[in-house]
Design a protein around this motif. Structure first.
Motif, short mmCIF file in Angstrom:
data_model
loop_
_atom_site.label_atom_id
_atom_site.label_comp_id
_atom_site.label_asym_id
_atom_site.label_seq_id
_atom_site.Cartn_x
_atom_site.Cartn_y
_atom_site.Cartn_z
N HIS A 333 82.39 3.26 87.96
CA HIS A 333 83.50 4.07 88.58
C HIS A 333 83.12 5.29 89.16
N GLY A 334 83.25 5.22 90.77
CA GLY A 334 82.44 6.52 91.22
C GLY A 334 81.61 5.97 91.97
N LYS A 335 80.47 6.58 92.54
CA LYS A 335 79.45 6.07 93.36
C LYS A 335 78.43 5.46 92.49
N GLY A 336 77.90 4.33 93.15
CA GLY A 336 76.68 3.61 92.28
C GLY A 336 75.90 2.56 93.10
N THR A 337 75.13 1.92 92.58
CA THR A 337 74.30 0.77 93.08
C THR A 337 74.30 -0.17 92.46
N LEU A 338 74.33 -1.44 92.68
CA LEU A 338 74.40 -2.59 91.77
C LEU A 338 73.32 -3.45 92.61
N LYS A 339 72.32 -3.95 91.67
CA LYS A 339 71.26 -4.66 92.27
C LYS A 339 71.27 -5.90 91.37
N TRP A 340 71.36 -6.94 92.20
CA TRP A 340 71.18 -8.36 91.45
C TRP A 340 69.75 -8.93 91.69
N ARG A 341 69.22 -9.74 90.82
CA ARG A 341 67.93 -10.33 90.80
C ARG A 341 67.40 -10.85 92.22
N ASP A 342 68.45 -11.60 92.76
CA ASP A 342 68.23 -12.33 94.17
C ASP A 342 67.88 -11.46 95.29
N GLY A 343 67.90 -10.13 94.99
CA GLY A 343 67.74 -9.11 96.26
C GLY A 343 69.16 -8.58 96.79
N ARG A 344 70.23 -9.07 96.16
CA ARG A 344 71.51 -8.45 96.87
C ARG A 344 71.64 -7.26 96.12
N ASN A 345 72.29 -6.33 96.91
CA ASN A 345 72.59 -5.02 96.41
C ASN A 345 73.89 -4.58 96.77
N HIS A 346 74.45 -3.74 96.11
CA HIS A 346 75.63 -3.04 96.71
C HIS A 346 75.73 -1.55 96.42
N VAL A 347 75.64 -0.75 97.62
CA VAL A 347 75.77 0.53 97.39
C VAL A 347 77.26 1.09 97.74
N GLY A 348 77.88 1.71 96.95
CA GLY A 348 79.22 2.29 97.38
C GLY A 348 79.89 2.89 96.41
N ASP A 349 81.18 2.69 96.57
CA ASP A 349 82.14 3.24 95.50
C ASP A 349 82.81 2.17 94.73
N PHE A 350 82.85 2.63 93.55
CA PHE A 350 83.38 1.59 92.29
C PHE A 350 84.53 2.32 92.00
N LYS A 351 85.62 1.21 91.27
CA LYS A 351 86.67 1.83 90.62
C LYS A 351 86.81 0.62 89.33
N GLU A 352 87.23 1.26 88.26
CA GLU A 352 87.21 0.35 87.11
C GLU A 352 86.68 -0.73 86.91
N GLY A 353 85.25 -0.54 87.17
CA GLY A 353 84.21 -1.90 87.13
C GLY A 353 84.22 -2.66 88.23
N LEU A 354 84.93 -2.47 89.40
CA LEU A 354 84.76 -3.15 90.48
C LEU A 354 84.52 -2.46 91.79
N GLU A 355 83.91 -3.02 92.71
CA GLU A 355 83.85 -2.41 94.00
C GLU A 355 85.14 -2.06 94.58
N HIS A 356 85.13 -0.87 95.02
CA HIS A 356 86.56 -0.62 95.40
C HIS A 356 86.21 0.86 96.46
N GLY A 357 86.71 0.78 97.57
CA GLY A 357 86.26 1.84 98.33
C GLY A 357 85.36 1.11 99.42
N PHE A 358 84.56 2.25 99.82
CA PHE A 358 83.74 1.93 100.89
C PHE A 358 82.35 1.48 100.50
N GLY A 359 81.61 0.41 101.05
CA GLY A 359 80.54 0.14 100.21
C GLY A 359 79.49 -0.59 101.11
N ILE A 360 78.27 -0.62 101.00
CA ILE A 360 77.36 -1.31 101.81
C ILE A 360 76.59 -2.27 100.99
N CYS A 361 76.73 -3.63 101.34
CA CYS A 361 76.32 -4.58 100.69
C CYS A 361 75.37 -5.54 101.36
#
Lengths: 907, 193
Positions: A333-361
C-alpha cells in the motif's frame, strides 16, 4: 438340539421378553404418561414420549403375537419345521430393527427430559436408561445365540441346504441389528456429552432431540479459514462453526495470511501484543534493544505503514514475486516495486495489496531479449484509464485501457523501419474496432473509416500521397462492390476498381472538361486499359459537384467520430469528477518521482509549465467554473481552460486536436475531405460547450445551487478552439479553392502593374473620390506613375486578415477596412460621406487588388462556413459578400482578359 | 414584446436612379439610427412594426454599374424582398428594371417579394416612363409598385409597408422558408403571444 428343543427355548425367550415389557409398561411408561407437562419443552418431550410409547406398545404386541403363534405351532403340530420358524422370524426381525432404532433414539430424549427436569437425580435417569434399553439388547443377544446354536444343529443334520443359507443370512442380519443399536447409543452419548459441555447459549440454539453429533473439531482438529480458535461441529443435519470470542484475541495479519491468537485474559493479551509490536519494531529498525515493559509513546510502536521486502509464496498472480515498498495493514500500500522471477516488474502505487494508481510495468517478451513497458493507471490490480505502452517490438500505444486491454480511444504507432504505421482511433477489447484512421507510411496511404476486430470493415475512405482518394466498402480488409475514385486533374471514376487503381467492369469516368465516358473497362496485361462505351461530350463545363465531391458525410456522421474521446470525458463527469478518476483521465500527476515525470514527456498532456497563480486541482477547477459563469468573465476563463492541459476541457481539446491532425494533416490534406473536417470542428465546439455545461452543472450541484438554463454563449467556443485546427483546416480550404485562387492571383498580378491613378480609372471609381491629396511627390516623380499610395491605410488593414484565425476577428478587420476607406473618402470630399454601393464596390475592389492576399478564396469561405450563423443577412454578411464579389470580379476580369487575348491572337 | 423578424431586402437598379437615397430617406430619423451600425449607405437597417410582429429590414445595396451585374446573385441570395428602382425620367432605367425582374424570376429566391419604385417623381415634368406602364408591368408580374421621391420623402414609408404586408406571417411551425427570415430569440417570440 432338536426342533422341539429350539422351539421351546424360543418360546421361553419370547415369554420372558414379553413379561419384561409388561413390567416396564406398568412400572415406568404408564405413570410417566400421566405426568402433566407444564412448560413448552415438556410438551415437546411428551410428544416424543407418546411416540416412544406407541412403538413400545407395537413391539409388545408383536412379541405377544409371536409368542402366541409359537405356542400354537408347538402344541398343534409335531411336524413343525424349521422353515416355519424362519418365516416366523422374518417379519419379527424387521420390526425389531425398527423399534430398536426408534425406541433408543427416544429413550435418549426422555432421559434428557429427566436430566433437565431433575438434574440432581442422575442415578434415577441412569436407572431408567438401563431399564429401558437393557431388555431389548439382551433379547437380541439371546436371539443371536439361539440362532447360532440352531445353525450348528442344522449343519450337523446336513439337510435343507437352501434353508441353511437363509439361516446364515438371518444370523448376519441380527448381528447387524446388534451393532446398529450400539452405534446409535454411542452417538447419542456423544451428543449428550456435547450438550453438557456447551454453554446454554448454544444448546438453546442447537439442541434438538433428533440431532446427532457426527464430528467435533475438538476431537479431530480442523479450523475454518485462518482462525485457529474456531470450533467446528458436524451434525447429521447441520454444520456449525462457532467462532471464538475475540475478547482477548490478537489478529495477526501477514502478507498472505490472517489468523487469530487468543489469550486467556487481557493481561496476557497485552503482553503478547506488546512483545509482538516490539519484535516488529526492532526488525524494522534493524537493531535489537531492550525496551522497558509497558513503555509507550513516540518510537515504541511500530508504524502502521512500513517499508520492507517480502517474497510472496502462495498461489496467485504475485506468486514468487518480491515486493519491496510500503505496506499498510499487511498489504502492499503506497509506493513499491514488485519483481517476478521471469524479469517482470512493476514500480508504482499500490493499494490494499493490488496495483492501484500510476505504475510502470515491464513485461519481458517471450522470444526476444526485450520488454513491453506499460506506463499506466491501474485500478484494483488492472490497467484502466490513460496509459502508454512501449512494446518490445517498437510499437507504442498511447491511449486508454480497461481491464488490462486497450479500450476506448488510443493511438498505436509502429516506429520501426519495417512497415511503419500509425492507427488513431477506437479500440475495443485490445483490437481496432469502430471509427479509426490508419496511416500506412510505406505505401503513403491513409484509411479513414470503420474497423472490426483489427480489420478494415464497412465504409472507408483512402487518401494517398499523390492526392488520389477513393471511398469504398470494405469487408475484412478487402474492397467489395463499387466505389468512387477521385483522381488527379479532377477525373472522377465511379465503379469497381482494384487496389492499384485499375478500372474493372462497368464504370463511369468523368473528365475534367465535363466529358463523361460510360462503359465496361478491362485491363489485360500488356494491353493497357480497354473499354467499350459511350462518350458523352454534351456537357462542356467543370462540374463542382464532381470535381469538388465531398466524401464521408453520410457514412461518418460527426456524432459517430471519436466517441472514445467523448466517452472518457463523460465517464469523468458522471463519476462526479473525482480527483482519482481525474488522474487516469487526464494523465499523470506532478508528485510522482522524477523518473515518472520523465515519462510524461511522451504524453499529450504536458504539464502546464509556468508561473501561473491558478490551481488546477479538480475542486478548484469546479469552484472557478462557478465563479466565471457570467458572460463577462466566461470567454477569458474558457480560453485559459482550453489552453491548459491540466484542465479537463483543455485535455479534451488536446485529444481532439490529435485526432483531427491524424485525419486531415499530411496525406489527409485532400480537398474532398473539407466538409468532413469543417463539420467535425463545429461538432467539437458543440461537444466542448456541452461538457463545459456538464462540469458547471456538477459544480453547482455540489454547492447546492441550481444550474441556470443558459444557451446563449455556445457560439463562443468555436473561435477559442479554432487555432488548434487552423493550419490543417486552412490547408483544406486552400486546396478546395486552389483553382479559383490561382485565377484570382493572376488577376491581381495583372492589376498590380497599374499605377494608382490608372487603376482607379480602370475600376471606374468616380473621380471626385480619388485621394490625390495623399500623393506627395518628389521632384522626379510623376503622379500618374505612383503606385501603392492611395487608400494605403485601408489596404494595410485588409492585409491583416491573414494574421487572424477567429472568423469574427477577420470580420472586424473587414469592417475596419471599410471604415478606413470611408474616412479616406470623407477626407477627400471634405464632408461625411456615406458610400453607396455604386461607389463602395469599385473602391473595395481597388483595396482588394492592392492588398494582394494570396488565398483570398480560402479565407472568404472559411469565414463564411465558421462565422456565427446569427450574422446571416447582417452587416458582417454584407461585408463578406462585398469582399467575395470583389474576389469573383477579379477572377472574371482575368477570364475575360484571357478570352479577349485568344480572340486577338486568333484574328 | 413582439417577435422580431429579420428581413433581408436587396436594392437593385441602375446606377444614378437613387437606390441609396431611398434607403437613406427611409432610415433617417429612425430612433435607432445612430445605434445600428451601417456600412455607409450600402448596408442599413430599420425596424418597423407590422401586425403583431416587428420587421427588421436588413437593406443591402448593390452596385448598379452594368459591369457588376453578374455579381448581383451573391447579394440577392437569401433575400425576402427586392426593391427594384428606376428613374421615371430615364426610360433606360425602366428597361434595366425589366432585366432584373426577369433574372429574379429565374434565379432569385423562391417567393421573393418584388417592389418596384419609380423614383424622382418630383421631376414628373420630365418623365419618360408613364405611370401606367409601370403599373401594368407590375401587375403582370405581381409586384408592388409606387412612385417615390427620396428628395421629398414621398411614398418611402409606403413602399416598405407594402413589402411588410406581402411578407407571409410567420408560421410558428416553420422557421421561415428562406434563409433571411429568421426568428429573433425564442424567448421574445413566446413573450409576444
Amino acid at each position: 438340539m432338536c426342533t422341539a428343543e429350539a422351539t421351546a427355548s424360543l418360546l421361553q425367550v419370547e415369554e420372558t421378553f414379553s413379561a419384561c415389557l409388561a413390567r416396564i409398561d406398568a412400572l415406568i411408561l404408564k405413570p410417566l404418561l400421566q405426568a402433566e407437562p407444564t412448560d413448552q419443552k415438556g410438551k415437546e418431550n411428551l410428544k416424543l414420549f407418546l411416540l416412544l410409547n406407541d412403538q413400545f406398545q407395537a413391539l409388545w404386541n408383536l412379541t405377544e403375537e409371536n409368542y402366541r403363534i409359537l405356542k400354537q405351532k408347538c402344541s398343534t403340530s409335531e411336524s413343525f419345521c424349521i422353515q416355519d420358524i424362519y418365516t416366523l422370524k422374518g417379519p419379527n426381525y424387521q420390526i425389531y430393527q425398527l423399534v430398536g432404532c426408534e425406541a433408543w433414539k427416544h429413550h435418549k430424549t426422555v432421559l434428557k427430559q429427566f436430566l433437565t427436569d431433575f438434574t440432581s437425580e442422575t442415578s434415577m435417569s441412569l436407572a431408567l436408561y438401563t431399564v429401558l434399553h437393557k431388555p431389548i439388547r439382551d433379547h437380541i443377544m439371546q436371539y443371536i445365540l439361539l440362532l447360532t446354536k440352531l445353525n450348528e444343529v442344522l449343519k450337523e443334520v446336513g439337510s435343507f441346504y437352501m434353508m441353511l443359507l437363509d439361516w446364515v443370512i438371518a444370523i448376519k442380519e441380527y448381528m447387524k441389528l446388534e451393532s446398529f443399536v450400539s452405534q446409535v447409543l454411542d452417538e447419542a452419548c456423544f451428543t449428550k456429552s456435547l450438550w453438557k459441555s456447551l454453554g446454554y447459549k448454544f444448546t438453546d440454539m442447537l439442541c434438538v432431540p433428533e440431532r446427532r453429533l457426527l464430528e467435533d473439531s475438538k476431537n479431530l482438529p480442523i479450523s475454518a479459514s485462518t482462525n485457529r480458535s474456531d470450533r467446528i461441529l458436524l451434525f447429521d443435519d447441520v454444520l456449525v462453526l462457532i467462532q471464538a470470542s475475540l475478547q482477548y484475541g490478537l489478529r495477526i495479519v501477514t502478507p498472505e495470511e490472517t489468523f487469530f491468537l487468543s489469550a486467556k485474559d487481557p493481561q496476557m493479551k497485552a503482553v503478547w501484543q506488546w512483545k509482538l509490536n516490539q519484535a516488529v519494531r526492532q526488525a524494522l529498525n534493524g537493531k535489537r534493544d531492550f525496551p522497558l515493559w509497558g513503555k509507550t509513546g513516540e518510537g515504541t510502536e511500530p508504524p502502521s505503514c512500513r517499508f520492507f521486502t517480502y517474497v510472496f509464496k502462495l498461489e496467485g498472480k504475485f506468486k514468487s514475486a518480491t515486493y519491496e515498498g510500503e505496506w499498510h495493514w499487511g498489504k502492499p500500500h503506497g509506493k513499491g516495486t514488485l519483481k517476478w522471477r521471469d524479469g517482470r516488474n512493476h514500480v508504482g502505487d499500490f493499494k490494499e495489496g493490488l496495483e492501484h494508481g500510476f505504475g510502470i510495468c515491464l513485461v519481458p517478451r517471450r522470444s526476444e531479449d526485450r520488454y513491453d513497458c506499460y506506463k499506466c493507471h491501474w485500478y484494483k490490480g488492472k490497467m484502466r484509464g490513460y496509459g502508454i505502452c512501449e512494446y518490445g517490438n517498437d510499437m507504442v500505444y498511447k491511449g486508454y485501457f480497461k481491464d488490462n486491454v486497450r479500450q476506448g480511444f488510443g493511438i498505436l504507432e509502429n516506429c520501426s523501419a519495417e512497415h511503419p504505421f500509425k492507427y488513431t482511433g477506437q479500440w475495443e477489447n485490445d483490437k481496432k474496432n469502430g471509427y479509426g484512421v490508419w496511416e500506412d507510411k510505406d505505401r503513403g496511404e491513409r484509411y479513414i473509416g470503420t474497423w472490426l476486430d483489427d480489420h478494415k470493415h464497412g465504409q472507408g475512405i483512402v487518401v494517398t500521397q499523390s492526392g488520389v482518394c477513393y471511398q469504398r466498402t470494405f469487408h475484412a480488409d478487402k474492397m467489395v462492390g463499387s466505389g468512387i475514385l477521385l483522381l488527379e486533374d479532377d477525373y472522377v471514376y465511379e465503379g469497381n476498381f482494384t487496389e492499384d487503381l485499375t478500372f474493372v467492369g462497368k464504370g463511369k469516368l468523368s473528365f475534367a472538361n465535363g466529358f463523361i465516358l460510360e462503359g465496361t473497362f478491362t485491363n489485360k496485361s500488356g494491353q493497357g486499359l480497354q473499354t467499350h462505351g459511350v462518350l458523352n461530350t454534351s456537357n462542356e463545363q467543370l462540374d463542382d459537384r464532381i470535381t469538388k465531391a465531398q466524401l464521408g458525410l453520410k457514412e461518418f456522421p460527426v456524432e459517430k467520430r471519436w466517441k472514445g474521446i467523448y466517452d472518457q470525458f463523460l465517464e469523468f463527469i458522471h463519476s462526479g469528477c473525482k480527483e482519482e478518476t481525474e488522474e487516469s483521465f487526464m494523465g499523470f500527476h506532478i508528485q510522482t518521482s522524477k523518473e515518472l515525470r520523465k515519462s510524461q514527456e511522451y504524453l499529450f498532456c504536458q504539464r502546464y509549465e509556468g508561473t501561473e497563480d491558478v490551481s488546477w486541482r479538480t475542486e478548484d477547477i469546479l469552484e472557478e467554473l462557478v465563479q466565471h459563469q457570467g458572460l463577462e468573465s466566461l470567454p477569458s476563463y474558457l480560453e485559459k481552460a482550453l489552453k491548459s492541459s491540466l484542465h479537463p476541457l483543455g485535455k479534451l481539446l488536446k485529444a481532439l486536436t490529435i485526432a483531427f491532425q491524424a485525419t486531415y494533416s499530411g496525406i489527409g490534406a485532400n480537398k474532398h475531405l473539407l466538409t468532413m473536417a469543417q463539420e467535425e470542428i463545429k461538432y467539437y465546439a458543440k461537444k466542448i460547450w456541452e461538457f463545459y455545461q456538464g462540469l458547471l452543472r456538477l459544480a453547482l450541484e455540489q454547492k447546492g445551487q441550481l444550474p441556470a438554463n443558459d444557451q446563449k454563449a455556445c457560439s463562443m467556443v468555436l473561435p477559442l478552439i479554432l487555432p488548434c485546427f487552423y493550419p490543417e483546416l486552412f490547408m483544406l480550404y486552400m486546396l478546395y479553392h486552389e483553382r479559383e485562387d490561382d485565377l484570382y492571383c493572376q488577376g491581381i498580378m495583372d492589376l498590380s502593374l497599374f499605377p494608382d491613378i490608372k487603376l482607379l480609372e480602370f475600376l471606374d471609381v468616380q473621380k471626385h473620390l480619388w485621394p490625390l491629396k495623399d500623393l506627395t511627390l518628389t521632384t522626379n516623380q510623376r503622379r500618374s506613375l505612383i503606385k501603392d499610395k492611395c487608400f494605403l491605410s485601408a489596404t494595410e488593414c485588409l492585409q491583416k486578415l491573414i494574421t487572424t484565425v477567429d472568423p469574427r476577428e477577420k470580420l472586424v478587420i473587414l469592417q475596419k477596412t471599410y471604415e478606413e476607406i470611408e474616412s479616406t473618402v470623407s477626407r477627400v470630399v471634405e464632408k461625411d460621406y456615406k458610400l453607396p454601393m455604386d461607389d463602395l464596390l469599385p473602391l473595395l475592389m481597388y483595396v482588394v487588388s492592392r492588398a494582394k492576399i494570396q488565398h483570398l478564396g480560402a479565407e472568404i469561405h472559411l469565414i463564411r462556413d465558421l462565422m456565427d450563423p446569427t450574422n446571416q443577412g447582417g452587416l458582417y454578411d454584407f461585408l463578406l459578400t462585398a469582399l467575395e464579389s470583389c474576389y469573383e470580379h477579379i477572377q472574371r476580369m482575368r477570364l475575360h482578359q484571357r478570352e479577349t487575348c485568344h480572340v486577338t491572337h486568333s484574328s | 414584446m413582439m417577435a422580431i423578424r429579420e428581413l433581408k431586402v436587396c436594392l437593385l437598379g441602375d446606377t444614378g436612379v437613387g437606390k441609396s437615397s431611398i434607403v437613406c430617406r427611409f432610415v433617417q430619423d429612425h430612433f435607432d439610427h445612430n445605434i445600428s451600425p451601417t456600412i455607409g449607405a450600402s448596408f442599413m437597417t430599420k425596424t418597423v412594426p407590422c401586425g403583431n410582429e416587428l420587421h427588421k429590414f436588413l437593406i443591402w445595396d448593390t452596385a448598379g454599374q452594368e459591369r457588376f451585374h453578374s455579381l448581383a446573385p451573391m447579394y440577392y441570395r437569401g433575400s425576402a424582398a427586392a426593391v427594384i428602382v428606376y428613374d421615371i425620367t430615364k426610360q433606360d432605367s425602366f428597361h434595366t428594371l425589366k432585366k432584373w425582374v426577369k433574372e429574379l424570376k429565374e434565379h432569385g429566391p423562391e417567393n421573393i417579394v418584388m417592389a418596384i419604385a419609380g423614383n424622382k417623381c418630383d421631376l414628373s415634368d420630365i418623365r419618360e416612363v408613364p405611370m401606367k406602364d409601370a403599373k401594368e408591368y407590375a401587375e403582370s408580374i405581381g409586384a408592388i409598385v409606387v412612385e417615390t421621391s427620396a428628395k421629398n420623402a414621398v411614398n418611402i414609408e409606403e413602399l416598405f409597408q407594402g413589402i411588410s404586408r406581402q411578407i407571409p406571417p410567420l408560421d410558428p411551425h416553420e422557421n421561415g422558408n428562406n434563409g433571411a427570415i429568421k426568428l429573433g430569440k425564442q424567448t421574445s417570440q413566446t413573450g409576444g403571444n
